[in-house]
Design an enzyme around this catalytic site. Structure first.
Site, short mmCIF file in Angstrom:
data_model
loop_
_atom_site.label_atom_id
_atom_site.label_comp_id
_atom_site.label_asym_id
_atom_site.label_seq_id
_atom_site.Cartn_x
_atom_site.Cartn_y
_atom_site.Cartn_z
N SER A 149 2.19 -2.39 -6.82
CA SER A 149 3.24 -2.90 -5.70
C SER A 149 4.01 -3.82 -5.62
CB SER A 149 2.00 -1.65 -4.96
OG SER A 149 2.67 -2.19 -3.70
N GLU A 243 8.21 8.43 -4.33
CA GLU A 243 8.23 6.69 -3.80
C GLU A 243 9.53 6.57 -3.57
OE1 GLU A 243 5.70 3.34 -5.49
OE2 GLU A 243 5.36 4.74 -7.43
N HIS A 273 1.92 6.58 -4.51
CA HIS A 273 2.69 4.95 -4.94
C HIS A 273 0.51 4.18 -5.30
CE1 HIS A 273 3.30 0.79 -4.40
NE2 HIS A 273 3.31 0.96 -3.75
#
Length: 310
Positions: A149, A243, A273
């Site tokens: 991320s 996502e 995610h």
């Protein structure tokens, strides 16, 4: 799609996704919620955890997971959390199995967080940690920078900054659903807005400003999507097809390949995610981490063989 991943998506959709739809970011609440994880993995047999959080430990402030048997490979791991929450401890569920599968000694960096210390604090910390590893005698060709991320975006930004500064580059980078466009311009922000079990697309632009402050959100060291990719080492990218951050991965992969960079892009169907953090409970997470570990072993071995020949 396994029943375990379906269950995880069901839980995320009901518990986490509503948090991302609120009009304002509550930093304290996000940090409190992630600090209360119900489960943390145990240190694998044959490994030891070294926690280094003292002021004197900087720039290598964070956690080492080290195998009892010497390892020729090192992972520098950068955790996710939007640049404003999470920590090495919250990401042990991903870091521990990745280290164990790859056999690499792994350092998980406790970089400074926004909004207290916005950009470029996190990047400065990542650069300092990498350079300290090299200065301490770790060959660059034995290092893989990894992250998820925001940490995945930070890993790519670190590569860009190292290249631009003329540093010797690591063997590669392995990133999981990297956040590479803090301007939130990807089409998947809208097309996957109702499919993503964890996030609303509208959550990302405000989070990006929380980190960037007065900096240009399209600065390549903030949003590596806007940078040049020529000269970078091999990249390994995993992302879920539902996502809202899907395009943050696919567009980076496209630009990097156009610049001659070797890219392994894996798009996993119906995965949330950073699903890799759900190991060992979700079969797809275990499979994904095995593939990521294979990349780590492959690129470091390839670099070592090249160094021996030269």
């Amino acid at each position: 799609m396994s029943w375990q991943s379906a269950l995880a998506c069901w839980v995320l959709r009901r518990r986490m996704r509503p948090e991302t739809g609120k009009p304002a970011i509550d930093v304290a609440r996000a940090r409190a919620l992630t600090s209360k994880r119900a489960w943390l993995p145990k240190v694998p047999p044959g490994w030891r955890l070294e926690e280094r959080y003292g002021q004197a430990d900087a720039p290598l402030r964070g956690e080492w997971l080290v195998p009892d048997k010497p390892s020729a490979t090192t992972i520098l791991y950068l955790h996710g959390g939007g640049y404003y929450f999470c920590s090495p401890a919250t990401h042990r569920g991903l870091v521990f199995p990745l280290a164990r599968r790859s056999g690499a000694r792994t350092f998980s960096l406790d970089y400074r967080l926004a909004p207290e210390t916005p950009f470029p604090a996190a990047l400065d910390d990542a650069l300092a940690a990498y350079r300290k590893l090299v200065a301490d005698g770790t060959p660059p060709e034995s290092i893989v920078i990894a992250g998820d991320s925001a940490g995945g975006g930070l890993a790519l930004a670190t590569l860009l900054a190292l290249r631009d500064a003329g540093d010797l580059l690591p063997a590669g980078a392995a990133v999981f659903a990297p956040w590479t466009d803090l301007a939130a311009t990807g089409a998947s922000m809208k097309t996957n807005d109702g499919r993503d079990p964890m996030f609303y697309g509208k959550a990302f632009a405000p989070a990006g400003k929380l980190y960037t402050g007065d900096a240009d959100v399209r600065n390549p060291y903030v949003s590596p999507l806007y940078g040049r990719f020529d000269g970078l080492p091999p990249l390994f990218i995993q992302v879920g097809d539902t996502e809202v951050l899907l395009d943050d991965s696919t567009r980076v992969a496209e630009k990097a390949r156009a610049s001659g960079v070797s890219v392994d892009l894996e798009i996993w169907p119906k995965m949330p995610h950073v699903f890799q953090i759900l190991a060992p409970f979700v079969p797809e997470a275990n499979q994904a981490l095995e593939r990521a570990a294979g990349f780590v072993r492959r690129v470091t071995m390839r670099q070592a063989e090249t160094a021996e020949v030269s």
